[in-house]
Scaffold this active site. Structure first.
Site, short mmCIF file in Angstrom:
data_model
loop_
_atom_site.label_atom_id
_atom_site.label_comp_id
_atom_site.label_asym_id
_atom_site.label_seq_id
_atom_site.Cartn_x
_atom_site.Cartn_y
_atom_site.Cartn_z
CG PHE A 137 -1.80 1.26 1.25
CD1 PHE A 137 -2.93 1.33 0.47
CD2 PHE A 137 -1.46 2.35 2.04
CE1 PHE A 137 -3.73 2.48 0.47
CE2 PHE A 137 -2.25 3.49 2.05
CZ PHE A 137 -3.39 3.56 1.26
CG ASP A 238 5.88 3.27 1.77
OD1 ASP A 238 5.85 3.80 2.90
OD2 ASP A 238 4.92 3.34 0.97
CE LYS A 267 0.11 5.11 7.79
NZ LYS A 267 -1.28 5.62 7.92
#
Length: 425
Positions: A137, A238, A267
């Site tokens: 993702f 990532d 995040k």
């Protein structure tokens, strides 16, 4: 005020495309706990999807943000820059794996960080193609969707994806895909679909997030590094969900003797305030010309101030060590009930980035129904959980690393009772 009343208003005013895991509306939060508008308390094992590793409203983060509010809130770093942006870049450059000179840019979201990583890789290499992995993702923007290895709900109905993006299987032995299988698929990809001399980068999550919390084996990451070096491709890690102490080290790539050329972060970087970063080899990051990178809100002074406090908290409170301790407690508790719950097929995770996977015993197949029933049972008991995985049969655990011991114990009791009740039924 009632959750149900707000939910009715939500249905009338907000696009249904914004999916919601719960129908509880937050009123306030502190560390690992959330209180809804009806006054009910919940233990948060989601952290806003791995955002508040340092807990909701950590006092040092709030103090840093308040101090910045008293100075200035926005100038746009590309117009009137500020020293705190430079200093945060220096800190990340020193932290990221790799014994080479690094440079950093700041943007706003994880998807934006990924988009910029691809832009930089294409500019630096003069190549266009990108390889990603099934189950990965990387965001909901168009390039993010193209890179994401899951159709529903992220790609369905949105039309053609950007071209020159290819997918290979991610090694998940539990589901019959070995490291050798993944590498053989890459070899076939180079023979059948894309010349490696056209590939700008391979992007990989060192632990897949939405894909099911599957860790990339060291052997696999080492092979990817070798493959990139062999063909002049860049390796992009990532670390949007894995970064900042979540896996028991500052970054998941720290667990392996492998350094990415470019790393994306977001995040938990700013403890609940919008901020993301791209850090990479200096010569690669310098490839785009002035004005080619950036954004109006990129590197917001509020987010940057929060991020400095987050990094200080991680260091001063030894949150990497804390993540390892908490993760071990969680996995030990799950292992203690495994013999009684045959629906549990795997318990895994680095540090405090953990997951448990469920199968339907009679069918011998992954069961999203069991995982979701446990999530709902736990929510009814006051524990917020998230599911994930290509099959939707994984419960992932992302509690704040600052969670209090007594609250952790309470959460584990709720988790165990919820699993036992659902699986017994």
């Amino acid at each position: 005020m009632k959750n149900s009343a707000i939910s009715e208003r939500k249905n009338q005013s907000i696009s249904r495309g914004v999916g919601m895991t719960t129908q509880i509306y937050a009123d306030r939060a502190e560390n690992s706990e959330i209180w809804d508008v009806e006054g009910r308390r919940y233990i948060d094992f989601s952290s806003g999807i791995a955002v508040v590793n340092t807990g909701h409203r950590h006092p040092r983060v709030i103090e840093a943000v308040k101090a910045q509010l008293d100075r200035f809130t926005h100038t746009c770093h590309q117009v009137v820059p500020y020293e705190s942006y430079v200093r945060l870049a220096e800190r990340l450059n020193a932290m990221l794996p790799g014994k080479f000179e690094k440079k950093t840019i700041f943007v706003t979201t994880g998807a934006e960080a990924v988009e910029n990583a691809i832009k930089i890789a294409r500019n630096a290499t003069g190549r266009q193609a990108v390889i990603a992995f099934a189950g990965g993702f990387h965001g909901r923007t168009f390039m993010g969707m193209a890179l994401t290895g899951k159709v529903v709900p992220y790609k369905v109905g949105f039309g053609a994806m950007p071209g020159d993006v290819y997918h290979a299987p991610f090694p998940v032995p539990l589901h019959g895909v070995s490291v050798a299988d993944s590498l053989a698929a890459l070899d076939r990809l180079f023979k059948a679909d894309v010349d490696p001399a056209r590939v700008a980068a391979i992007i990989v999550e060192p632990v897949q997030g939405e894909g099911g919390f599957y860790e990339a084996p060291r052997e696999f990451l080492t092979a990817l590094r070798k493959l990139c070096d062999q063909h002049g491709m860049l390796l992009i890690a990532d670390e949007v969900q894995t970064g900042f102490a979540r896996t028991g080290k500052m970054f998941a790539m720290d667990h392996h003797e492998v350094a990415a050329d470019i790393t994306t972060m977001a995040k938990s970087l700013a403890g609940g305030f919008p901020l993301s970063a791209v850090t990479g080899r200096a010569e690669i990051m310098d490839a785009p010309g002035p004005g080619g990178l950036g954004g109006t809100y990129g590197g917001s002074p509020i987010g940057v101030a929060a991020a400095h406090a987050v990094l200080d908290v991680i260091e001063d409170e030894k949150l990497c060590d804390r993540a390892n301790t908490l993760g071990a407690r969680l996995k030990q508790r799950l292992q203690s009930i495994r013999d009684d719950v045959p629906e549990i097929v795997d318990i895994r995770g680095l540090g405090f980035m953990n997951a448990v996977e469920f199968n339907d015993v009679k069918k011998g197949l992954p069961s999203a129904e069991i995982a979701n029933a446990i999530r709902l049972k736990a929510l009814d008991k006051g524990l917020i959980l998230l599911t994930c995985g290509v099959y939707g049969n994984v419960i992932r655990f992302l509690a704040p690393i600052t969670i209090q011991d007594e609250v952790m114990n309470e959460a584990l009791d709720i988790l165990e009772s919820s699993i036992r009740e659902v699986c017994a039924a």
